[in-house]
Structure formats: C-alpha cells, structure tokens
Design a protein around this motif. Structure first.
Motif, PDB file in Angstrom:
ATOM      1  N   ARG A  93      32.624  35.916  31.440  1.00  0.00           N
ATOM      2  CA  ARG A  93      33.324  34.994  31.975  1.00  0.00           C
ATOM      3  C   ARG A  93      34.617  35.358  32.522  1.00  0.00           C
ATOM      4  O   ARG A  93      35.263  36.451  31.854  1.00  0.00           O
ATOM      5  CB  ARG A  93      33.710  33.780  30.782  1.00  0.00           C
ATOM      6  CG  ARG A  93      32.565  33.211  30.149  1.00  0.00           C
ATOM      7  CD  ARG A  93      33.231  32.518  29.213  1.00  0.00           C
ATOM      8  NE  ARG A  93      32.123  31.445  28.437  1.00  0.00           N
ATOM      9  CZ  ARG A  93      31.594  31.866  27.354  1.00  0.00           C
ATOM     10  NH1 ARG A  93      31.873  33.100  26.753  1.00  0.00           N
ATOM     11  NH2 ARG A  93      30.715  31.015  26.855  1.00  0.00           N
ATOM     12  N   PHE A  94      35.280  34.919  33.424  1.00  0.00           N
ATOM     13  CA  PHE A  94      36.626  35.288  34.039  1.00  0.00           C
ATOM     14  C   PHE A  94      37.494  34.283  33.346  1.00  0.00           C
ATOM     15  O   PHE A  94      37.503  33.305  33.403  1.00  0.00           O
ATOM     16  CB  PHE A  94      36.669  34.893  35.657  1.00  0.00           C
ATOM     17  CG  PHE A  94      35.861  36.255  36.199  1.00  0.00           C
ATOM     18  CD1 PHE A  94      36.658  37.194  36.954  1.00  0.00           C
ATOM     19  CD2 PHE A  94      34.612  36.136  36.716  1.00  0.00           C
ATOM     20  CE1 PHE A  94      36.087  38.498  37.259  1.00  0.00           C
ATOM     21  CE2 PHE A  94      34.096  37.339  37.049  1.00  0.00           C
ATOM     22  CZ  PHE A  94      34.835  38.233  37.709  1.00  0.00           C
ATOM     23  N   VAL A  95      38.377  35.235  32.818  1.00  0.00           N
ATOM     24  CA  VAL A  95      39.596  34.329  32.040  1.00  0.00           C
ATOM     25  C   VAL A  95      40.939  34.356  32.676  1.00  0.00           C
ATOM     26  O   VAL A  95      41.775  33.536  32.348  1.00  0.00           O
ATOM     27  CB  VAL A  95      39.795  34.784  30.473  1.00  0.00           C
ATOM     28  CG1 VAL A  95      38.472  34.416  29.729  1.00  0.00           C
ATOM     29  CG2 VAL A  95      40.062  36.547  30.544  1.00  0.00           C
ATOM     30  N   THR A  96      41.116  35.229  33.577  1.00  0.00           N
ATOM     31  CA  THR A  96      42.489  35.271  34.358  1.00  0.00           C
ATOM     32  C   THR A  96      42.145  35.650  35.707  1.00  0.00           C
ATOM     33  O   THR A  96      40.726  35.800  36.165  1.00  0.00           O
ATOM     34  CB  THR A  96      43.455  36.263  34.109  1.00  0.00           C
ATOM     35  OG1 THR A  96      43.061  37.682  34.465  1.00  0.00           O
ATOM     36  CG2 THR A  96      43.574  36.385  32.575  1.00  0.00           C
ATOM     37  N   ALA A 100      37.969  39.743  33.472  1.00  0.00           N
ATOM     38  CA  ALA A 100      36.671  39.062  32.818  1.00  0.00           C
ATOM     39  C   ALA A 100      36.834  39.403  31.419  1.00  0.00           C
ATOM     40  O   ALA A 100      37.064  40.596  31.083  1.00  0.00           O
ATOM     41  CB  ALA A 100      35.256  39.669  33.514  1.00  0.00           C
ATOM     42  N   LEU A 101      36.193  38.541  30.697  1.00  0.00           N
ATOM     43  CA  LEU A 101      36.276  38.672  29.123  1.00  0.00           C
ATOM     44  C   LEU A 101      34.419  38.936  28.943  1.00  0.00           C
ATOM     45  O   LEU A 101      34.005  37.729  29.402  1.00  0.00           O
ATOM     46  CB  LEU A 101      36.643  37.649  28.409  1.00  0.00           C
ATOM     47  CG  LEU A 101      36.283  37.447  26.853  1.00  0.00           C
ATOM     48  CD1 LEU A 101      36.937  38.763  26.251  1.00  0.00           C
ATOM     49  CD2 LEU A 101      36.833  36.086  26.396  1.00  0.00           C
ATOM     50  N   VAL A 102      34.312  39.819  28.276  1.00  0.00           N
ATOM     51  CA  VAL A 102      32.781  40.016  27.825  1.00  0.00           C
ATOM     52  C   VAL A 102      32.777  39.984  26.492  1.00  0.00           C
ATOM     53  O   VAL A 102      33.438  40.665  25.561  1.00  0.00           O
ATOM     54  CB  VAL A 102      32.118  41.304  28.534  1.00  0.00           C
ATOM     55  CG1 VAL A 102      30.613  41.367  28.220  1.00  0.00           C
ATOM     56  CG2 VAL A 102      32.657  41.483  30.061  1.00  0.00           C
ATOM     57  N   THR A 103      31.604  39.282  25.726  1.00  0.00           N
ATOM     58  CA  THR A 103      31.549  39.371  24.427  1.00  0.00           C
ATOM     59  C   THR A 103      29.943  39.527  24.237  1.00  0.00           C
ATOM     60  O   THR A 103      29.314  39.292  24.739  1.00  0.00           O
ATOM     61  CB  THR A 103      31.690  37.756  23.838  1.00  0.00           C
ATOM     62  OG1 THR A 103      30.890  36.749  24.632  1.00  0.00           O
ATOM     63  CG2 THR A 103      33.382  37.575  23.840  1.00  0.00           C
ATOM     64  N   VAL A 231      37.981  28.036  29.969  1.00  0.00           N
ATOM     65  CA  VAL A 231      37.030  28.130  30.904  1.00  0.00           C
ATOM     66  C   VAL A 231      35.886  27.405  31.195  1.00  0.00           C
ATOM     67  O   VAL A 231      35.647  26.627  32.049  1.00  0.00           O
ATOM     68  CB  VAL A 231      36.304  29.422  31.000  1.00  0.00           C
ATOM     69  CG1 VAL A 231      35.222  29.774  31.979  1.00  0.00           C
ATOM     70  CG2 VAL A 231      37.581  30.748  30.979  1.00  0.00           C
ATOM     71  N   GLU A 232      35.486  27.010  29.720  1.00  0.00           N
ATOM     72  CA  GLU A 232      34.395  25.731  29.638  1.00  0.00           C
ATOM     73  C   GLU A 232      35.004  24.631  29.793  1.00  0.00           C
ATOM     74  O   GLU A 232      34.291  23.622  30.699  1.00  0.00           O
ATOM     75  CB  GLU A 232      33.839  25.935  28.267  1.00  0.00           C
ATOM     76  CG  GLU A 232      33.122  27.076  27.786  1.00  0.00           C
ATOM     77  CD  GLU A 232      32.658  27.088  26.583  1.00  0.00           C
ATOM     78  OE1 GLU A 232      33.333  26.621  25.492  1.00  0.00           O
ATOM     79  OE2 GLU A 232      31.576  27.881  26.086  1.00  0.00           O
TER      80      GLU A 232
END
Length: 661
Positions: A93-96, A100-103, A231-232
C-alpha cells in the motif's frame, strides 16, 4: 506499455503484479516504475523479492511451487502463497506521497515449529544512461541516481533516491547491479503462530525530501497497522462515493475509473506546486506532466469521490497562470498554458508548453466541484482567476473584436512560422490533427498596434460553445459569492454568443454545426470539411435551438454518421476525412462521447442518451471487465487504442456510469 500500474497518494513511483504463471517473479511486486522527473522507467523486474529459507533443512521454501493467489484491490496489491504448513501473504500500500509500505504476514499452519530466514533480493534493469546504482542503506538497500539531462528521454538531478528500509536489523551485500538483504535474527514460529515483517520503499526526488521522508517511514514501520488503517479508510470513502449504482457491472467500471485516476495522481515536485493528475503513468510521455483541459475533465470526475483533491487539480494549473507582472508576456495575463511539467524551459524542460492554451472548461469544472462539497471559499479564491482566463480569450483570440473567439497561438519564439502557429492553434483546440484545421491560415491580433497573439481564420463552434457555457458558470459562481451584477453581465453576454452560434454556425442543409470562416461561411461549404464531433458541443452547452438540436440528434443517432459500433467517432463515418484509427479523424474519445450524451440528455433525449451510454460501455473493448481504460477506441471495432490507464477517459466513464446507468 499495456500494463496496469498501481500508484497512490500522489507518489512518483508505482508497481504492478506478476502473473501467477511468472513463477520466477513471485514474492516480488513488478517494478518499481519510477518517474525520472518527466519520463516513466522501470527500475527492476521485481526489486524486493522475498524468499524464505528453512533453517532446519537449509533449503529455500519453494514459493514458486505454492498455490498462489495474485490479486489487485482498490488501494492494495496482494500475493498469497499456500504450501504445506505455511501461508505467506504479501501486501503493498502507499502510505505517503513518496513511500509504499509492504507487509509480509507469515503463518505456521503446520503441526511442528518452524525457524525461517527471511531474505530479499533484486537487480537493476540495464539503463542506457547508467544513472541508477546500488549502495547499502540504513537497514536495507538504496538506489542513487547520477545527474542526467536528456530532455526527451530521461532527466534526473542526481539527488533522487529509492530506498528500501526494514523494520528489523538486516545485512545487505551488493554485487554490481544486484543485492541480497538478510534479516537478523531468524523467525521462529510455533504451530498457529504468525509473524509480520514490514518494510518501506521510498522514492524521493530531492535531498530536501529524503530526510523528512526517512523520519516518516521510521514511524510507519513502528506502527504499520495505524497507517494501513488510514489508507483503508480513505479508500472506503472513495468506494462509498461511487458505489451508488444498482447494476454491479457498471459500478465496477466506476471503481476501475477511480483506481485509474488515483494511479495518475502526482503530488508537488519540481515546478509542480499543487497535487495534479497526469494522463497516464503507464505511458512514457504522459507520466510527468499536467495538461489544462485534461485537468478540467479529470477534476470533474475526481470531485465525485474526493472534492478536496479535485480542487487541488484545478490549482495545479492556476498556480502557473500568466500575470501582468510577466516580463516576457504581459499581453497573456490570465492565460492558462497548455502543459506544465517537472521542469520549466529554464531547467531544460521540453514538455513545458506556453505557446498555446487549451479549451476553456475551467469554470465548468470549478462549478462541478462546488456541487459536490459546497466549498464557497474555493469559489471565492478561484473566481477572479477564472475571470482573468475568460477575458484573455477575447483580448488575444478575437481577431475582429466581435465577441466570438478563434483558436490560435501566443507570441512565442516557437511560433515562428505560419505552419508552427497553425500547429499550436490545433493543439489549443485539443484536437491536434482534426480535419477542420487542414487548410487554416493565420491572422495577427493587435492591440494599439502591438502584436498580442494569433488567430486562425475560422471561428470554432466548440470554442464559442465552451465560452458560452463558461459565461453561464461564471454567472452561477458570481451569484454564489454575492456578485449579482457581474452575474447579470455574464448572462447578457452569453445571450449574444448563443444568438451568433444559432444564426451563423448551424448549416440548415446538413442539419449540423460547423466552424465558420471569417466571412461566416460554414467550413462544409468553404472547404468541404465533413461533420465532426465538435458539432455536438452546442447541445452540451445548451446553445442550440430545439429545432437545431433535433436535427443534430438525427445525425448523432444515424449509423452512417456518429452512431457507429462504438458511438461518437471524432469525425462522422460519412465524412471524407474519416479514419477509424486516427487520433481526431475517427477515434472515439470518451470525453467527447460524454459531452454528446450529456447534450442529448439536456434537450430531452434521455432514453437515447442512456441507450448510447450502454452501447459505449458494452462495445468498447475492455471497458467492462479488468482491462485498462484507454485513451481512445476504434469506432468500427471497439478496439482499445493508444495509451492505457488514461485519466480523462476514466473520469468520463465514472460520471457517465453514475449519471446514466
């Protein structure tokens, strides 16, 4: 490239999903694609490919052999792998606007404890400019870029950085253009246990951005669920705004349109001062610049799900409105230029285009945004700038001062010949290669003897219909902000324009509207130019009489004219210039189809409007389903043409789906 890129939050990089058949790439997200200031390039086939090694057997867990589920959701890319005793779920997901944040959520679904080593690896794609290079980062890996100034291909300052940073200690080794990162210590999972790994992937464009972004991502990695939730929530708001149709098939088109528009959202960078929207991150030439009339149409679509962002799109163009203080072009005060990009000409920018404007639809867009959020402050701030832009058309594009404008060009070094001026004027119409400009000539426009601009020797029906509509919208805005006298002035002026178009631009014998020469002869008589889609704009604007509208509707619904397999080609099928695969000589552009459909609705032909909207949705290749939304389409086959993931097409489909389906 015909690939659907995922970007979000105004980021200047994006990713795609590998196919389930591309087993060598599973465990990584394709890319990233990054924008080298103005041009899209892929950095890697998959820069952070996750692999897991079983410590007991010292063998790699074969993700390529797992049962794989590869999915794209609004605001999210996901890969899930299931194999004996283990489930791995990767989410991006893109958080800024830069990260992107990957989990990676790893679950032990077996009956015995597991100890796993987590590794990431990747390689840079060959680059003809040798700009990117690898180095170790702080708890990860970093890509730095050399300074390159290839105006038409690749532009970097040398300050750009792509950085992958992990939430736990890692070691990284580099070998030329490849790297491997290993997490320390190993992951220990009892049966039923889950471990989540998190890392950020940031693309920053300047040294000033890099430090603050590193601080942000440190916080993000410490509290990933908080940022995931944000994001959600944003995407839930988007989807709630567009999920108002009763037919799921059409609602899905609206959701795809939102994803397309958000994917093309770019945040401020370089000369770009406000959040704006590029035509397509998937196409090299359309990834890093904002066009004026694209912006007006994109803002109208974006307003349906994020009016605040839509307001920013408007400012992205008005930030660069020419003022009276201009040292080089004070005569163009009020003008909105065709195209802005990361680089101005002073910084080597070739895409920056000041030599022409684009059709005046800004007041329409502002009013449509206001309908969604009722933000009077926005109207009050923008209104004087809208007025200046409106006045600019008459000061520099009305050759004989009769209150009817022509497309033209500015006094600019690039406009150094009649051919160049005609080209710029055609660009100004937005219909670059339209037949109506084939035999146009140039007129000089002067004020007290001073050259202030150029006009073509024809008064265009779409331009003056747009200007008529703008007067009506300016009147509505003026009323809303308490300037009723100005509102009355605009309505009186609009009446004059309407009468002129009705009297001089409608051709009784063929039942259609055309551009006219300066002696008021329709181009179908003066130059043998056939019917084209600009003749439908008087219906959209409300300029036509009821009788004229009836005649135009007969033409629009005729299968030998505009009611083709995919309706509303830019040039009528009967016209000698018709070519189904040529930009403005036959392609179907969805913005023009939208205007035609809305014109039908305006004059009471609601059932026809709905039927043709359905025909558009069902006959355009890939409009229904998961194929990308394209720049334009073949009217005889519905084939997708030119750029995929195209913003104004998406905006048009979104509004059509909500308003007619």
């Amino acid at each position: 490239m015909d690939i659907t890129l995922f970007a979000d939050n105004g980021a200047w990089h994006g990713y795609a999903l590998p196919s389930e058949d591309d087993t060598d790439r599973l465990g990584s997200f394709t890319g990233p694609l990054y924008i080298a200031q103005e041009y899209a390039w892929f950095l890697s086939e998959g820069f952070t490919q996750l692999s897991l090694v079983d410590k007991q057997t010292e063998k790699e867990v074969p993700l390529a052999d797992a049962e794989a589920d590869i999915e794209s959701y609004p605001g999210l890319l996901e890969q899930e792998f299931t194999l004996e005793g283990l489930t791995v779920r990767l989410r991006l997901r893109f958080v800024t606007d830069r990260s992107a944040l990957v989990t990676a959520r790893i679950e032990n679904t077996g009956d015995t404890p597991r100890q796993l080593m987590a590794k990431w690896s990747g390689s840079l794609l060959p680059n003809q400019f040798d700009a990117p290079s690898l180095t170790t980062g702080q708890n990860g890996v970093r890509v730095t870029f050399d300074r390159v100034r290839e105006t038409w291909s690749y532009m970097t300052s040398g300050e750009e950085r792509f950085e992958v940073t992990h939430d736990a200690p890692v070691t990284t080794t580099i070998s030329e253009d490849s790297y491997t990162t290993t997490r320390q210590p190993p992951i220990t999972l009892s049966p039923g246990d889950t471990e989540q790994l998190a890392w950020t992937e940031s693309y920053t464009l300047t040294s000033e951005e890099a430090g603050p972004e590193a601080d942000k991502t440190k916080q993000i990695r410490s509290h990933p669920d908080e940022y995931i939730g944000s994001v959600e929530q944003r995407w839930d708001r988007y989807l709630d705004s567009v999920s108002n149709n009763t037919v799921d098939t059409y609602e899905e088109v609206g959701i795809k349109a939102v994803e397309t528009l958000i994917g093309n959202w770019r945040s401020p960078a370089g000369a770009v001062e406000s959040d704006g929207m590029t035509p397509s991150i998937s196409y090299k030439w359309f990834a890093g610049g904002f066009w004026a009339w694209d912006t007006w149409k994109q803002a109208v679509g974006t307003a349906r799900f994020d009016p605040g962002l839509a307001e920013q799109l408007m400012w992205s163009m008005f930030d660069h409105q020419v003022t009276e203080e201009s040292e080089t072009r004070p005569q163009d005060a009020g003008m909105i230029q065709d195209l802005i990009a990361y680089n101005t000409p002073d910084n080597g920018g070739g895409n920056w285009n000041e030599r022409n404007s684009k059709p005046p639809l800004a007041a329409w867009a502002a009013w449509e945004i206001y309908q969604q959020n009722k933000n009077v402050d926005f109207l009050e701030a923008l209104y004087p700038k809208l007025v200046e832009y409106h006045n600019w058309w008459y000061r520099t594009r009305d050759h004989d001062g009769n209150g009817i404008a022509e497309y033209g060009a500015t006094v600019h070094p690039s406009n150094d010949s009649e051919e160049a001026i005609v080209t710029a004027a055609a660009w100004e119409s937005g219909m670059d290669n339209a037949p109506r400009f084939d035999d146009a000539s140039v007129l000089e426009n002067r004020d007290n003897g001073n050259l202030v601009g150029y006009s073509l020797d024809q008064e265009s029906v779409d331009l003056n219909s747009y200007l008529y509509a703008e007067k009506q919208y300016l009147a509505e805005i003026a009323d809303t902000i308490g300037q009723s006298a100005r509102a009355d002035m605009y309505r009186r002026a609009a009446d004059d324009v309407r009468g002129y178009i009705q009297t001089h631009m409608f051709h009784e014998d063929t039942g259609f509207f055309y551009d006219i020469t300066t002696d008021k002869t329709p181009l179908i008589e003066a130059r043998g130019v056939g019917r084209a889609i600009e003749g439908a704009i008087p219906l959209w604007a409300g300029v036509a009489t009821e009788e004229q509208a009836e005649a135009v509707v007969d033409v629009l619904t005729d299968e030998s004219e505009f009611n083709t397999y995919l309706p509303f080609p830019t040039v009528a099928r009967s016209a000698p210039e018709f070519h189904p695969q040529s930009y403005w000589r036959g392609n179907v552009w969805l913005d023009q189809a939208k205007f035609a459909i809305e014109g039908l609705e305006r004059y009471g032909y609601s059932q026809v409007a709905t039927e043709l909207t359905k025909k558009l949705f069902h006959h355009g290749e890939g409009i229904l389903g998961d194929r990308p939304i394209h720049e334009n389409y073949n009217p005889l086959t519905g084939e997708r043409l030119n750029s995929p993931n195209f913003s104004w097409s998406a905006a048009s489909l979104l509004t059509l789906s909500q308003d007619f389906l």
